[in-house]
Design an enzyme around this catalytic site. Sequence first.
Site, short mmCIF file in Angstrom:
data_model
loop_
_atom_site.label_atom_id
_atom_site.label_comp_id
_atom_site.label_asym_id
_atom_site.label_seq_id
_atom_site.Cartn_x
_atom_site.Cartn_y
_atom_site.Cartn_z
N HIS A 145 -0.53 -7.56 3.32
CA HIS A 145 -1.09 -7.23 2.00
C HIS A 145 -0.27 -7.83 0.88
O HIS A 145 -0.35 -7.38 -0.27
CB HIS A 145 -1.21 -5.70 1.83
CG HIS A 145 -2.32 -5.12 2.68
ND1 HIS A 145 -2.44 -3.78 2.91
CD2 HIS A 145 -3.32 -5.71 3.37
CE1 HIS A 145 -3.48 -3.55 3.69
NE2 HIS A 145 -4.04 -4.71 4.00
N CYS A 201 3.44 -25.16 -16.23
CA CYS A 201 1.99 -24.98 -16.22
C CYS A 201 1.62 -23.96 -17.29
O CYS A 201 0.63 -24.14 -18.00
CB CYS A 201 1.57 -24.50 -14.83
SG CYS A 201 0.03 -23.60 -14.78
N GLY A 236 3.17 5.25 10.37
CA GLY A 236 3.09 5.67 8.97
C GLY A 236 1.92 5.11 8.22
O GLY A 236 2.04 4.71 7.06
N SER A 238 -2.39 5.75 7.33
CA SER A 238 -3.55 6.64 7.45
C SER A 238 -4.66 5.97 8.25
O SER A 238 -5.65 6.59 8.61
CB SER A 238 -4.07 7.01 6.05
OG SER A 238 -4.42 5.81 5.35
N ASN A 262 3.34 9.35 13.09
CA ASN A 262 2.86 9.76 11.78
C ASN A 262 3.30 11.20 11.52
O ASN A 262 3.61 11.94 12.44
CB ASN A 262 1.31 9.67 11.75
CG ASN A 262 0.78 9.57 10.35
OD1 ASN A 262 1.08 10.42 9.50
ND2 ASN A 262 0.01 8.53 10.06
C1 BV8 Z 1 -10.93 -7.20 3.31
C2 BV8 Z 1 -2.21 -3.71 -1.91
C3 BV8 Z 1 -12.41 -8.92 4.03
C4 BV8 Z 1 -2.23 -3.43 -3.35
C5 BV8 Z 1 -3.93 -2.49 -0.68
C6 BV8 Z 1 -16.25 -0.02 4.37
C7 BV8 Z 1 -15.86 0.07 5.68
C8 BV8 Z 1 -14.81 -0.70 6.16
C9 BV8 Z 1 -14.11 -1.55 5.31
C10 BV8 Z 1 -14.48 -1.61 4.01
C11 BV8 Z 1 -15.55 -0.87 3.52
N1 BV8 Z 1 -15.67 -1.14 2.21
C12 BV8 Z 1 -14.71 -2.05 1.85
C13 BV8 Z 1 -14.01 -2.35 2.93
C14 BV8 Z 1 -12.90 -3.29 3.03
C15 BV8 Z 1 -11.65 -2.67 2.40
C16 BV8 Z 1 -11.35 -1.30 2.97
O1 BV8 Z 1 -10.87 -1.20 4.07
N2 BV8 Z 1 -11.64 -0.27 2.18
C17 BV8 Z 1 -11.38 1.07 2.69
C18 BV8 Z 1 -10.74 1.92 1.62
C19 BV8 Z 1 -12.69 1.63 3.23
N3 BV8 Z 1 -10.58 -3.57 2.75
C20 BV8 Z 1 -10.33 -4.63 1.99
O2 BV8 Z 1 -10.89 -4.88 0.95
C21 BV8 Z 1 -9.29 -5.61 2.55
N4 BV8 Z 1 -9.87 -6.93 2.55
O3 BV8 Z 1 -11.51 -6.39 3.99
O4 BV8 Z 1 -11.31 -8.53 3.21
C22 BV8 Z 1 -11.89 -9.61 5.24
C23 BV8 Z 1 -11.14 -8.92 6.18
C24 BV8 Z 1 -10.68 -9.58 7.31
C25 BV8 Z 1 -10.94 -10.92 7.49
C26 BV8 Z 1 -11.70 -11.60 6.53
C27 BV8 Z 1 -12.17 -10.95 5.40
C28 BV8 Z 1 -8.05 -5.63 1.68
C29 BV8 Z 1 -7.35 -4.29 1.80
C30 BV8 Z 1 -6.00 -4.35 1.10
C31 BV8 Z 1 -6.04 -3.56 -0.16
N5 BV8 Z 1 -4.70 -3.53 -0.72
N6 BV8 Z 1 -2.72 -2.51 -1.23
C32 BV8 Z 1 -1.24 -2.36 -3.70
O5 BV8 Z 1 -0.64 -1.76 -2.80
O6 BV8 Z 1 -1.08 -2.15 -4.90
S1 BV8 Z 1 -4.43 -1.09 0.08
C33 BV8 Z 1 -3.21 0.02 0.42
O7 BV8 Z 1 -3.66 0.74 1.59
C34 BV8 Z 1 -1.86 -0.52 0.83
O8 BV8 Z 1 -1.85 -1.87 1.19
C35 BV8 Z 1 -1.56 0.31 2.05
O9 BV8 Z 1 -0.61 -0.25 2.87
C36 BV8 Z 1 -2.87 0.38 2.66
C37 BV8 Z 1 -3.00 1.38 3.74
O10 BV8 Z 1 -2.49 2.59 3.26
P1 BV8 Z 1 -1.32 3.28 4.13
O11 BV8 Z 1 -0.20 2.32 4.22
O12 BV8 Z 1 -1.89 3.79 5.39
O13 BV8 Z 1 -0.88 4.44 3.17
P2 BV8 Z 1 -1.62 5.86 3.00
O14 BV8 Z 1 -1.04 6.52 1.80
O15 BV8 Z 1 -3.10 5.67 3.11
O16 BV8 Z 1 -1.18 6.68 4.29
C38 BV8 Z 1 0.19 7.01 4.48
C39 BV8 Z 1 0.31 7.54 5.89
O17 BV8 Z 1 1.69 7.78 6.16
C40 BV8 Z 1 -0.40 8.85 6.09
O18 BV8 Z 1 -1.07 8.84 7.34
C41 BV8 Z 1 0.74 9.88 6.09
O19 BV8 Z 1 0.45 10.99 6.94
C42 BV8 Z 1 1.85 9.07 6.67
N7 BV8 Z 1 3.20 9.52 6.29
C43 BV8 Z 1 3.60 10.00 5.08
N8 BV8 Z 1 4.92 10.26 5.12
C44 BV8 Z 1 5.34 9.94 6.37
C45 BV8 Z 1 4.25 9.47 7.12
N9 BV8 Z 1 4.34 9.09 8.40
C46 BV8 Z 1 5.55 9.17 8.97
N10 BV8 Z 1 6.67 9.60 8.33
C47 BV8 Z 1 6.59 9.98 7.03
N11 BV8 Z 1 7.69 10.42 6.38
ZN ZN Z 2 0.76 -22.59 -12.75
#
Ligand code: BV8
Ligand code: ZN
Length: 289
Positions: A145, A201, A236, A238, A262
């Site tokens: 990402h 640029c 770690g 979701s 997790n």
């Molecule tokens: C794409 C960067 C096409 C910016 C981020 C409908 C169905 C399926 C997919 C889609 C859909 N509609 C749209 C989509 C696609 C979409 C998507 O998946 N949407 C979801 C919401 C439905 N995806 C995209 O758009 C991606 N691109 O699909 O392009 C393609 C694909 C492949 C090939 C060709 C073309 C782009 C997605 C990237 C978006 N950018 N971030 C920024 O960060 O500012 S998203 C963001 O979510 C971060 O990147 C993050 O890493 C990512 C996942 O989140 P997590 O890391 O899991 O974090 P979260 O808070 O959710 O969970 C934390 C977890 O840790 C929890 O489980 C918690 O219990 C646990 N935890 C907490 N503390 C601890 C712990 N575990 C252990 N120890 C602890 N102490």
């Molecule tokens: Zn430039």
Amino acid sequence: MLPSSDIESFRGALASAKSIVILAGAGLSAASGIPTYRDADGLWRTNSIEEVASIEGFKNNPSRVWQFYHQRRELCLGSQPNPAHQALASLADPSVLSRIAPSLKDTSLPPLLITQNIDDLSRRALDILPASAKKAAEERFLEMHGSLFVTRCTSCQHSQRTYTSPLCTALGNSEERDIPVDQLPRCGGETWAGSNRYGRCGGLLRPAVIWFGEVPDHMGEIARVLNWCDLLLVVGTSSRVYPAAGFASSVKMHGGKVAVFNLERSNGDDDADFLFLGPCVETLPHVLG
Ligand code: BV8
Ligand code: ZN
């Protein structure tokens, strides 16, 4: 059926694994003080994704987006990798790997570490490795990402890794305000017209992170490596954001095993072979120890 949380049987799976891949999410950095996205105080609870993490949001208000990412860059620069980052980094040390995963085709080849995180902490954790192992690990480390510490020019596409902060004077002023676009980070890359090199640029830079709707980095390499993966560690995350959220089922589909680490139950973990619940800063060092 609940996945196994038996450490010995997981260590047995490690010992017989031929190709290990790790997928990390925001929970890996929680112990370093970096907010996750979807937990109670998560980033997507306190900020609108459309406004701060989308192409439209950046076009509509680059000042607000840059202030959002500037604050996160500052937080990450002031944070340190935690023992969970280091436990994963240690898997790139051939002496550790040959002890816990002796069946790997090549114990000098570190497991591929795919992180969804953009905080740079897994990269910095590699500093604990001996120089040769660190070099090999850096080549097997994919920030799918993107990174808070890479900018890309919206005009000439020049991209650059930089830890300078603030990236421009205006971002150094802490109070939220509408920064004029010409005072936001600008491109210092070279521009060429034929054989003539021109100076700055000057184009508007963006954070080189993957926003929703953008294609993640390294997808070709990830697909190839996952094809051969017979043990995926999912740490770690979701497992709500695709395509990363689909990696575990693709490994299961070709007979590989999945181990989830997790704090609590997460999407799709009932199909996992192993589930270690708890803070990964405790579970990872203990289970991989
Ligand atoms: C794409 C960067 C096409 C910016 C981020 C409908 C169905 C399926 C997919 C889609 C859909 N509609 C749209 C989509 C696609 C979409 C998507 O998946 N949407 C979801 C919401 C439905 N995806 C995209 O758009 C991606 N691109 O699909 O392009 C393609 C694909 C492949 C090939 C060709 C073309 C782009 C997605 C990237 C978006 N950018 N971030 C920024 O960060 O500012 S998203 C963001 O979510 C971060 O990147 C993050 O890493 C990512 C996942 O989140 P997590 O890391 O899991 O974090 P979260 O808070 O959710 O969970 C934390 C977890 O840790 C929890 O489980 C918690 O219990 C646990 N935890 C907490 N503390 C601890 C712990 N575990 C252990 N120890 C602890 N102490
Ligand atoms: Zn430039």
